[in-house]
Each structure stands twice: as structure tokens, then as C-alpha cells.
Motif scaffolding. Structure first.
Motif, PDB file in Angstrom:
ATOM      1  N   ALA A 108      10.431  -6.139  -3.424  1.00 19.76           N
ATOM      2  CA  ALA A 108      10.996  -4.973  -4.118  1.00 19.76           C
ATOM      3  C   ALA A 108      10.874  -3.697  -3.299  1.00 19.76           C
ATOM      4  O   ALA A 108      11.494  -2.681  -3.646  1.00 19.76           O
ATOM      5  CB  ALA A 108      10.291  -4.789  -5.460  1.00 19.76           C
ATOM      6  N   GLY A 109      10.061  -3.734  -2.252  1.00 20.95           N
ATOM      7  CA  GLY A 109       9.866  -2.539  -1.437  1.00 20.95           C
ATOM      8  C   GLY A 109       9.037  -1.468  -2.118  1.00 20.95           C
ATOM      9  O   GLY A 109       9.203  -0.278  -1.839  1.00 20.95           O
ATOM     10  N   GLN A 110       8.138  -1.904  -3.004  1.00 18.19           N
ATOM     11  CA  GLN A 110       7.316  -0.956  -3.743  1.00 18.19           C
ATOM     12  C   GLN A 110       5.836  -1.177  -3.430  1.00 18.19           C
ATOM     13  O   GLN A 110       5.429  -2.247  -2.974  1.00 18.19           O
ATOM     14  CB  GLN A 110       7.539  -1.111  -5.248  1.00 18.19           C
ATOM     15  N   GLY A 111       5.025  -0.151  -3.696  1.00 20.19           N
ATOM     16  CA  GLY A 111       3.592  -0.245  -3.479  1.00 20.19           C
ATOM     17  C   GLY A 111       2.907  -1.016  -4.590  1.00 20.19           C
ATOM     18  O   GLY A 111       3.317  -0.970  -5.754  1.00 20.19           O
ATOM     19  N   LEU A 112       1.834  -1.729  -4.223  1.00 20.02           N
ATOM     20  CA  LEU A 112       1.055  -2.505  -5.188  1.00 20.02           C
ATOM     21  C   LEU A 112      -0.420  -2.338  -4.871  1.00 20.02           C
ATOM     22  O   LEU A 112      -0.838  -2.491  -3.715  1.00 20.02           O
ATOM     23  CB  LEU A 112       1.431  -3.988  -5.106  1.00 20.02           C
TER      24      LEU A 112
END
Length: 308
Positions: A108-112
Motif C-alpha cells: 500500500a506504500g504506507q507506514g506501519l
């Protein structure tokens, strides 16, 4: 400008830790909540993350404070909406589920950020630095608290795989941060109340290339003063973390530790994750819990009563 964040789940841990930390944070502001039990909060509330995103279009991140069951669906929903995700420990109900999260965030190209709040206790990093270059001879962990105080009436805490490992995984998160090599479970005894599906106490024997002997004693039935200690014997002295890692003693003398709170440090780290689109998703403590259940010998003890 601060980052608009929403809490997903507004139970005890959210009210005790997350809400005051966000209120004091220089990095975030509370933009909404996903909860049916937050009428007292002066922010938008919705039943789902998607519904809240419609109400708060600039929402950038969520912090999941729900019980660990069903986290994959919540994380997937948040990532699909372009949100960065922070997760309260433990990260999921199973290792297989938790192992999916990093890949989901990467796609998703998001931070986790899968958090382990006890690693952020004030004495933990100073102890890790003190241990550098020393040979560890033995580690003894005593992590004993009263479930009636910390999870009053919360039946989800007795779901399979949780119980005493809800606090116990905090100690294991510190341990795995301190050790220069992975630890493994050699023996385990899990003590289950006759009427519950999760243990109320556990005794573990672990080992690592970094520490030949690691003795662990967990209880969820501690009355009176609570005990959260990690004692370390080395070839060049001994040290002890007390109060869940908040205080550090070296050769019996208390040493100064950085000011600040565990959750303040977690949210500061999450701000970095958001800025970098990074993935911080260590599962080492969770694997030790799973291994303890795999090889643990079960013992049955007296039924548990909330009002005993």
C-alpha cells in the motif's frame, strides 16, 4: 503542523495511555475515533474507519487499540484508505496473521508500526547500552500483576493465547531488545484456571547465544504490590530493571534515566514512521509466546473469579 490521527477502539488502554499522550503530543492531534463508546470525546466518531475517513478527509493515520482478534481486517481497511497504521500490542491473534501486516503496508506504500510499549520504558535503552561488550551470565525475569486491576471484567483477556501473556509479552519485548542474539524457548509450564482458556501463570526457561540461562516467571494473579523486574548478571557487574523498565539499577545503585513516557516515545517513533513511510514490525516477542504455547506443559489450577 501536527498529523491528524484517529483511535480505533476507545477502551481502557486508549483512555489511560493513548488519549493523554496524543493530547500532549507535538506530532499528532486527535481527529476522530472509531468506537461506539466515545460519546464523551469532542471529536467525530464513526463505526468504521471508512466512515470516519468520509467525515475527516484529511485523516492521515490510525492507532489501533482494539483487542488483537481481527486486526488484519482493520489494518487492511486503513491501508486501503491511504492511512498510516500504528498497532497496540500484541499485534494480532496469531503469528500467521501478524506476518501479513508488513507486506500489506509495503504494497500500500504506507507506514506501519507494531508497537511494544515496554521497550520504550526509560531504563531499557540505558541498560542495552550498559550491556554492550559484556558477557551475560544469567537473566531472571519476574513479571507479576493482577488482572483484576489492569483488565477489570474484560473477558477478552481470557481468549486462547492471551491470559498472562498479555503482560508477559511486555517483558519478552524488553528481553528481545536487550539481547544481541535471538532467544528461544527451551521449556515452559503454563498454568490454566480450570474455567478459562488462557493461562494465569507461566514459567519459562529460555536460552540465547547472548545469554545461556534466562529464567522467566509470569503471574496474572499478583495481589498487593505489582512486580515487573528484569535482573541481569554479567562478567562485569549486575543490573536490574524495576517498575516495568522505568527504573534502572547497576550494581545495586539507581542510575539516572531519560525523562519522558513510554507512549510519548511510541508516538514520537510513529511520527518518524509516518514521515518516512517506514515499516517497523518486529515479531520476536510474539514468536516466543507462540513457542511457549507449542511446547508448554499444561497444569490446571483453581478456577478464576473476578471478585476473589
Amino acid at each position: 503542523m501536527t498529523i491528524p490521527i484517529a483511535l480505533v477502539g476507545v477502551g481502557k488502554i486508549a483512555r489511560d495511555q493513548h488519549l493523554p499522550t496524543i493530547a500532549a503530543s507535538p506530532h499528532f492531534h486527535l481527529a476522530g475515533v472509531v468506537s461506539r463508546h466515545a460519546d464523551d470525546l469532542d471529536v467525530p466518531a464513526a463505526a468504521t474507519i471508512a466512515a470516519l475517513k468520509e467525515q475527516v478527509p484529511d485523516l492521515a493515520a490510525v492507532s489501533l487499540c482494539t483487542p488483537p482478534m481481527g486486526r488484519a481486517a482493520l489494518i487492511g481497511e486503513a491501508l486501503h484508505l491511504g492511512l498510516h497504521v500504528m498497532v497496540e500490542k500484541p499485534p494480532a491473534a496469531t503469528i500467521s496473521e501478524a506476518e501479513r501486516f508488513a507486506g500489506m503496508a509495503r504494497a500500500a506504500g504506507q507506514g506501519l508500526y507494531l508497537t511494544w510499549h515496554s521497550r520504550a520504558a526509560s531504563g531499557v535503552e540505558p541498560l542495552r547500552q550498559w550491556l554492550s561488550g559484556k558477557a551475560i551470565r544469567r537473566i531472571a525475569i519476574e513479571w507479576m500483576e493482577d488482572v483484576r486491576v489492569w483488565h477489570p471484567g474484560q473477558e477478552w483477556i481470557w481468549e486462547p493465547g492471551i491470559g498472562v501473556f498479555d503482560p508477559g509479552i511486555n517483558a519478552l519485548s524488553i528481553l528481545t531488545h536487550l539481547l544481541a542474539s535471538p532467544a528461544e524457548v527451551r521449556e515452559a509450564v503454563l498454568r490454566y484456571p480450570a474455567d478459562r482458556a488462557a493461562p494465569i501463570a507461566a514459567t519459562l526457561a529460555l536460552a540465547s547465544d547472548a545469554a545461556a540461562e534466562i529464567a522467566v516467571d509470569f503471574s496474572f494473579d499478583q495481589r498487593g504490590p505489582q512486580t515487573w523486574t528484569i535482573a541481569v548478571e554479567t562478567d562485569a557487574g549486575h543490573a536490574m530493571l524495576r517498575d516495568g523498565g522505568g527504573r534502572l539499577f547497576v550494581d545495586d545503585a539507581e542510575v539516572a534515566v531519560p525523562e519522558g513516557t513510554e507512549y510519548g516515545r511510541l508516538y514520537a517513533r510513529f511520527a518518524e514512521v509516518v514521515a518516512q513511510g517506514a515499516i517497523d514490525a518486529d515479531l520476536a516477542p510474539f514468536r516466543l509466546v507462540a513457542d511457549a504455547h507449542l511446547i508448554g506443559r499444561r497444569e490446571t489450577v483453581a478456577p478464576f473469579r473476578w471478585n476473589d
